[in-house]
Design an enzyme around this catalytic site. Structure first.
Site, PDB file in Angstrom:
ATOM      1  N   HIS A  50      -4.391  -0.735 -21.201  1.00  7.66           N
ATOM      2  CA  HIS A  50      -3.100  -0.133 -20.860  1.00  7.66           C
ATOM      3  C   HIS A  50      -2.184  -0.050 -22.087  1.00  7.66           C
ATOM      4  CE1 HIS A  50      -3.643  -1.075 -16.311  1.00  7.66           C
ATOM      5  NE2 HIS A  50      -4.091   0.107 -16.639  1.00  7.66           N
ATOM      6  N   HIS A 133      -3.642  -2.684  -8.785  1.00  5.27           N
ATOM      7  CA  HIS A 133      -3.978  -2.845 -10.210  1.00  5.27           C
ATOM      8  C   HIS A 133      -5.485  -2.647 -10.375  1.00  5.27           C
ATOM      9  CE1 HIS A 133      -4.724  -4.763 -14.105  1.00  5.27           C
ATOM     10  NE2 HIS A 133      -3.459  -4.509 -14.370  1.00  5.27           N
ATOM     11  N   GLU A 135      -7.736  -4.008 -12.121  1.00  8.00           N
ATOM     12  CA  GLU A 135      -8.545  -5.229 -12.119  1.00  8.00           C
ATOM     13  C   GLU A 135      -8.744  -5.756 -10.695  1.00  8.00           C
ATOM     14  OE1 GLU A 135      -8.528  -9.870 -13.410  1.00  8.00           O
ATOM     15  OE2 GLU A 135      -7.346  -8.554 -14.692  1.00  8.00           O
ATOM     16  N   THR A 174      -6.813 -11.989 -13.815  1.00  8.31           N
ATOM     17  CA  THR A 174      -6.758 -12.753 -15.069  1.00  8.31           C
ATOM     18  C   THR A 174      -5.431 -12.638 -15.814  1.00  8.31           C
ATOM     19  OG1 THR A 174      -7.690 -10.914 -16.335  1.00  8.31           O
ATOM     20  CG2 THR A 174      -9.259 -12.517 -15.444  1.00  8.31           C
ATOM     21  N   CYS A 204      -6.781 -15.760 -17.911  1.00 10.57           N
ATOM     22  CA  CYS A 204      -7.506 -15.827 -19.177  1.00 10.57           C
ATOM     23  C   CYS A 204      -6.717 -16.568 -20.256  1.00 10.57           C
ATOM     24  CB  CYS A 204      -7.908 -14.430 -19.622  1.00 10.57           C
ATOM     25  SG  CYS A 204      -6.640 -13.560 -20.528  1.00 10.57           S
ATOM     26  N   SER A 233      -0.050  -5.296 -16.810  1.00 13.55           N
ATOM     27  CA  SER A 233       0.318  -6.472 -16.017  1.00 13.55           C
ATOM     28  C   SER A 233       0.700  -7.648 -16.901  1.00 13.55           C
ATOM     29  CB  SER A 233      -0.851  -6.852 -15.096  1.00 13.55           C
ATOM     30  OG  SER A 233      -0.581  -8.068 -14.446  1.00 13.55           O
ATOM     31  N   ASN A 234      -0.109  -7.941 -17.929  1.00  8.84           N
ATOM     32  CA  ASN A 234       0.186  -9.127 -18.743  1.00  8.84           C
ATOM     33  C   ASN A 234       1.479  -8.962 -19.539  1.00  8.84           C
ATOM     34  OD1 ASN A 234      -0.533  -8.872 -21.862  1.00  8.84           O
ATOM     35  ND2 ASN A 234      -2.010  -7.610 -20.761  1.00  8.84           N
ATOM     36  N   SER A 277      -2.704  -5.764 -24.850  1.00  6.14           N
ATOM     37  CA  SER A 277      -3.272  -4.457 -25.202  1.00  6.14           C
ATOM     38  C   SER A 277      -2.399  -3.694 -26.205  1.00  6.14           C
ATOM     39  CB  SER A 277      -3.535  -3.623 -23.942  1.00  6.14           C
ATOM     40  OG  SER A 277      -2.474  -3.741 -23.032  1.00  6.14           O
TER      41      SER A 277
END
Length: 320
Positions: A50, A133, A135, A174, A204, A233-234, A277
């Site tokens: 992303h 999402h 994932e 994750t 993760c 998301s992260n 990312s």
């Protein structure tokens, strides 16, 4: 005439680790190596990671990004994104005799394997993740319909309709916030005391490390800028972690051009981090934008060192 007005002083706290993780690195490398091996165009189902800057760079090299396998011709290679795909996707690619390469992050694959193992033992899965999402869709798609139930918040737990409260296990997306999942897991354990969980948290290492670095700087900065995409998301979790740990002005920016300078008037310290990312070139672009306006001192705040590396699939390591 040159402007001789002295620039106001500003300290930039650079969070480390930040930016690319091993899974993202590997996914980008997979697309580049596929183009090198088979020539352009190479099709990629869903954004490989992303980040618009990364995706645009790969488009320029010959990658074509599509949403579904139906949008790909049979005679060109296709790559599945780092977020993972439902089982039906590689099955369909195999049926169409397509050349495909799976760039799913190995840490996401680990969650898929875990879900399958629990399913084989007769357990129904509960996934902590964000609806819609990629994932989450990919992980839920590893098992038959109804075998994975999704929860996003502790408030979702009381409404869960499970097959057998004694035969359950949970897994997590994750890229979630470590602190948020703690609350959801506590709610699950309170309602289902025998629920099985992963041996080690599914979140993760890169997500955990980036959040820890933000926590280390959040309380002593006037503002936090997280470089990342709005659909990452992260990256969004990093903004939330900043706010939750004492930095009221915590914002997501894709590029230096997105910085709201008026909102930063009068500040003396800014924290900078980047989602998993986002490439380092965008971090440098943001630092340069601050240097143009302020007399900048950069302080690096490192809370962990990362030396994880994931191999690319064998098909790309073999010569054509």
């Amino acid at each position: 005439m040159t402007d001789t007005t002295p620039k106001p002083p500003l300290t930039l706290y650079l969070a480390a680790p930040r930016g690319f993780c091993a899974g993202v690195d590997r996914a980008i490398k997979i697309v580049e190596m596929a183009i090198e091996k088979w020539g352009p165009p190479v099709y990629v189902r869903h954004e490989i990671v992303h980040n618009k800057f990364v995706v645009d760079g790969l488009k320029a090299k010959g990658a074509i990004f599509v949403e579904e396998l139906n949008d790909c011709p049979d005679d060109r290679p296709v790559i599945f994104s780092a977020h993972g795909v439902p089982k039906a996707v590689p099955a369909e690619a195999a049926k169409r005799e397509m050349v495909y390469v799976d760039a799913t992050c190995p840490l996401v694959s680990k969650v898929h394997i875990e879900a399958e193992r629990h399913h084989a033992d007769g357990l129904q899965m509960i996934m902590i993740g964000h609806a819609g999402h990629p994932e989450t869709i990919g992980t839920m798609g590893q098992l038959p319909e109804g075998e994975v139930l999704l929860v996003e918040t502790p408030e979702d737990v009381p409404g869960l309709e499970v097959r057998d409260p004694e035969r359950l296990a949970f897994i997590t997306q994750t890229t979630l916030s470590v602190d948020d999942t703690v609350d959801v897991i506590a709610a699950l354990r309170a309602r289902f005391p025998n629920i099985a969980g992963p041996h080690k948290e599914d979140i993760c290492y890169a997500t955990t490390n980036r959040q820890a670095a933000v926590k280390a700087i959040a309380s002593h900065i006037d503002a936090l800028l997280v470089i990342g995409a709005p659909n990452s998301s992260n990256s969004k979790r990093l903004v939330e972690v900043g706010k939750a740990n004492g930095c009221a002005y915590s914002q997501l920016v894709q590029r230096a051009a997105d910085i709201d300078w008026r909102a930063l008037e009068g500040i003396t310290s800014v924290g900078i981090t980047a989602g998993a990312s986002a490439p380092e070139v965008l971090v440098n672009e943001v630092i340069d934008a601050f240097r143009a306006r302020y007399d900048v001192t950069v302080e690096r705040v490192e809370t962990a060192q990362e030396n994880v590396e994931f191999k690319v699939p064998r098909v790309l390591r073999e010569t054509a």
